[in-house]
Design a protein around this motif. Structure first.
Motif, PDB file in Angstrom:
ATOM      1  N   ALA A 132       0.828  -1.205   0.000  1.00  0.00           N
ATOM      2  CA  ALA A 132       0.000   0.000   0.000  1.00  0.00           C
ATOM      3  C   ALA A 132       0.863   1.256   0.000  1.00  0.00           C
ATOM      4  O   ALA A 132       0.576   2.231  -0.714  1.00  0.00           O
ATOM      5  CB  ALA A 132      -0.927  -0.011   1.214  1.00  0.00           C
ATOM      6  N   SER A 133       1.938   1.253   0.786  1.00  0.00           N
ATOM      7  CA  SER A 133       2.830   2.415   0.848  1.00  0.00           C
ATOM      8  C   SER A 133       3.598   2.595  -0.453  1.00  0.00           C
ATOM      9  O   SER A 133       3.912   3.719  -0.848  1.00  0.00           O
ATOM     10  CB  SER A 133       3.803   2.263   2.021  1.00  0.00           C
ATOM     11  N   PHE A 134       3.929   1.482  -1.121  1.00  0.00           N
ATOM     12  CA  PHE A 134       4.585   1.524  -2.431  1.00  0.00           C
ATOM     13  C   PHE A 134       3.720   2.316  -3.418  1.00  0.00           C
ATOM     14  O   PHE A 134       4.205   3.213  -4.123  1.00  0.00           O
ATOM     15  CB  PHE A 134       4.792   0.092  -2.920  1.00  0.00           C
ATOM     16  N   VAL A 135       2.424   1.987  -3.451  1.00  0.00           N
ATOM     17  CA  VAL A 135       1.500   2.683  -4.351  1.00  0.00           C
ATOM     18  C   VAL A 135       1.368   4.151  -3.939  1.00  0.00           C
ATOM     19  O   VAL A 135       1.369   5.045  -4.788  1.00  0.00           O
ATOM     20  CB  VAL A 135       0.128   1.988  -4.348  1.00  0.00           C
ATOM     21  N   TRP A 136       1.258   4.404  -2.644  1.00  0.00           N
ATOM     22  CA  TRP A 136       1.104   5.764  -2.151  1.00  0.00           C
ATOM     23  C   TRP A 136       2.318   6.623  -2.489  1.00  0.00           C
ATOM     24  O   TRP A 136       2.176   7.771  -2.928  1.00  0.00           O
ATOM     25  CB  TRP A 136       0.865   5.733  -0.649  1.00  0.00           C
ATOM     26  N   GLN A 137       3.514   6.080  -2.301  1.00  0.00           N
ATOM     27  CA  GLN A 137       4.728   6.827  -2.638  1.00  0.00           C
ATOM     28  C   GLN A 137       4.747   7.189  -4.122  1.00  0.00           C
ATOM     29  O   GLN A 137       5.091   8.307  -4.499  1.00  0.00           O
ATOM     30  CB  GLN A 137       5.965   5.998  -2.286  1.00  0.00           C
ATOM     31  N   GLY A 138       4.399   6.230  -4.962  1.00  0.00           N
ATOM     32  CA  GLY A 138       4.369   6.490  -6.397  1.00  0.00           C
ATOM     33  C   GLY A 138       3.336   7.526  -6.774  1.00  0.00           C
ATOM     34  O   GLY A 138       3.537   8.322  -7.696  1.00  0.00           O
TER      35      GLY A 138
ATOM     36  N   PHE B  20      11.892   0.185   2.989  1.00  0.00           N
ATOM     37  CA  PHE B  20      12.575  -0.112   1.734  1.00  0.00           C
ATOM     38  C   PHE B  20      11.565  -0.429   0.633  1.00  0.00           C
ATOM     39  O   PHE B  20      11.757  -0.054  -0.527  1.00  0.00           O
ATOM     40  CB  PHE B  20      13.543  -1.285   1.917  1.00  0.00           C
ATOM     41  N   SER B  21      10.490  -1.117   0.984  1.00  0.00           N
ATOM     42  CA  SER B  21       9.463  -1.456  -0.005  1.00  0.00           C
ATOM     43  C   SER B  21       8.813  -0.207  -0.578  1.00  0.00           C
ATOM     44  O   SER B  21       8.686  -0.053  -1.791  1.00  0.00           O
ATOM     45  CB  SER B  21       8.386  -2.356   0.632  1.00  0.00           C
ATOM     46  N   GLN B  22       8.413   0.708   0.301  1.00  0.00           N
ATOM     47  CA  GLN B  22       7.706   1.891  -0.176  1.00  0.00           C
ATOM     48  C   GLN B  22       8.634   2.843  -0.923  1.00  0.00           C
ATOM     49  O   GLN B  22       8.199   3.564  -1.825  1.00  0.00           O
ATOM     50  CB  GLN B  22       7.029   2.608   0.977  1.00  0.00           C
ATOM     51  N   ALA B  23       9.914   2.847  -0.559  1.00  0.00           N
ATOM     52  CA  ALA B  23      10.859   3.754  -1.213  1.00  0.00           C
ATOM     53  C   ALA B  23      10.972   3.487  -2.709  1.00  0.00           C
ATOM     54  O   ALA B  23      11.314   4.383  -3.491  1.00  0.00           O
ATOM     55  CB  ALA B  23      12.227   3.650  -0.554  1.00  0.00           C
ATOM     56  N   LEU B  24      10.674   2.255  -3.125  1.00  0.00           N
ATOM     57  CA  LEU B  24      10.794   1.893  -4.539  1.00  0.00           C
ATOM     58  C   LEU B  24       9.619   2.373  -5.374  1.00  0.00           C
ATOM     59  O   LEU B  24       9.672   2.339  -6.603  1.00  0.00           O
ATOM     60  CB  LEU B  24      10.924   0.362  -4.672  1.00  0.00           C
ATOM     61  N   GLY B  25       8.541   2.814  -4.720  1.00  0.00           N
ATOM     62  CA  GLY B  25       7.346   3.200  -5.457  1.00  0.00           C
ATOM     63  C   GLY B  25       7.566   4.342  -6.427  1.00  0.00           C
ATOM     64  O   GLY B  25       7.119   4.306  -7.581  1.00  0.00           O
TER      65      GLY B  25
END
Length: 378
Positions: A202-208, A326-331
């Motif tokens: 969810a954070s990955f999508v939000w960051q993007g 680390f997961s969300q940073a890639l978004g």
């Protein structure tokens, strides 16, 4: 302290142009400086989790306050790109250390209202995100360095106050029983994986979404740059009541279904955003998306910290926090690369929403069949 540590993470965004002018650097270099803040925030989380097996939580909070003060001084005195980057990385490191120690400490100090206390804590953090740009605008009437000088002074005072208060507090025994970092990770690996997959996705999508939101509104909806940035501020502002209210709600409902409902609402709003063209609809969706996604964060922390036993809380939470960061940073990187390939923003966001919906459905099915005991118990 929560306000300060989030302020130094988000304050670099409105400082991008002033820093380019001050150091005669391009967007790529200043972008790397901004990345160093978030890399610094992610990298220390797991090592700090180990540190929490040696030191009490409040000692690590004090250490992070001291680091924040020193790093702010380094940033304020930066006279080259190297020292500017070093200051950014050190500031990020202080923020990562703070949250990994402070959130478990709050959950142990206020066992009967974990969600509410984390919600208040998160609200202070979110207020910083809303006020970052206005504070920078005010500081720039003198110099960009004023921002970091002010943070250094306030951080020093706040850390001193925290020290005085901590001396008068009797900390719970739970804060000193997790002494086996590896044992905590091994024992709670299923819950850690569930947390990283669910909240990391969810954070990955939000960051993007939020990092490219102004560009998306400009290119796909034809809005002006200024108005597009205003709508991004609306998104962040909606997060202020979201942290507060969601933190209170999770103390009164079953947390796992609530979290899945919040993520489903985020998916629905994102899909709706990609097919909405009217001005009023975009404004409303900007606010609703901001409220919904920020409702997830205090609920996620309350869920993990309440589900983890005392003897595993520090190490397991730090491992989850580091993995999710680390997961969300890639978004942002993913969205930027895909858009650069020529795929439109609407198609990218629709694809991400569908994938996130698939994650939710998969977790719900596993929970319904009893394969996620930690989730179903919560």
């Amino acid at each position: 302290m929560a306000f300060l540590v989030n302020l130094v993470r988000v304050v670099y965004a409105p400082l991008v142009e002033p820093l380019q002018q001050a150091f005669a650097i391009g967007p790529g270099t200043v972008g790397l400086v901004v990345t160093l803040v978030w890399a610094g925030s992610a990298l220390p989380r797991i090592p700090v989790g180990y540190l929490l097996t040696v030191l009490p939580r409040h000692h690590v909070v004090l250490l992070s306050g001291a680091m924040l003060t020193g790093a702010s001084v380094v940033a304020a005195l930066a006279n080259s790109v190297l020292t500017l980057g070093a200051g950014a990385f050190l500031l990020g490191t202080a923020t990562g250390a703070y949250f990994v120690a402070a959130n478990p400490l709050l959950s142990e100090l206020y066992v009967s209202e974990v969600g509410r206390r984390l919600g208040i804590h998160g609200t202070a953090s979110q207020v910083a995100a809303v006020l970052a740009a206005p504070l920078v605008t005010l500081a720039l009437t003198v110099s960009w360095r004023v921002v970091f000088v002010a943070v250094a002074v306030v951080a020093l005072v706040t850390t001193a106050v925290f020290y005085r208060v901590a001396k008068r507090v009797e900390f719970p025994a739970a804060s000193g029983v997790d002494r086996n970092f590896r044992g905590a990770v091994v024992a709670e690996w299923r819950l850690i994986v569930v947390g990283v997959v669910t909240f990391g996705a969810a954070s990955f999508v939000w960051q993007g979404l939020f990092n490219f939101y102004p560009s998306y509104l400009e290119t796909a909806r034809g809005f002006s740059p200024g108005f597009s940035r205003t709508l991004l501020t609306v998104m962040f502002a909606a997060g202020v009541p979201a942290f507060w209210l969601s933190g209170t709600i999770v103390d009164r409902v079953r947390v796992a279904p609530y979290i899945l409902g919040v993520i489903v609402a985020f998916v629905g709003c994102l899909l709706l955003l990609t097919v909405t063209n009217g001005l009023a609809g975009i404004v409303v969706l900007s606010a609703v998306i901001g409220y919904v996604i920020h409702s997830m964060f205090p609920a996620a922390d309350a869920f993990l910290l309440s589900a983890l036993p005392d003897e595993h809380r520090g190490g397991a939470y730090a491992t989850f926090s580091g993995g999710m960061m680390f997961s969300q940073a890639l978004g942002s990187w993913f969205v930027g690369e895909v858009v650069e390939l020529g795929i439109g923003y609407d198609a990218v966001f629709q694809g991400l929403a569908v994938v996130l919906a698939g994650v939710v459905v998969g977790l719900a099915l596993l929970g319904a069949t009893g394969r996620l005991p930690a989730v179903t118990e919560a």
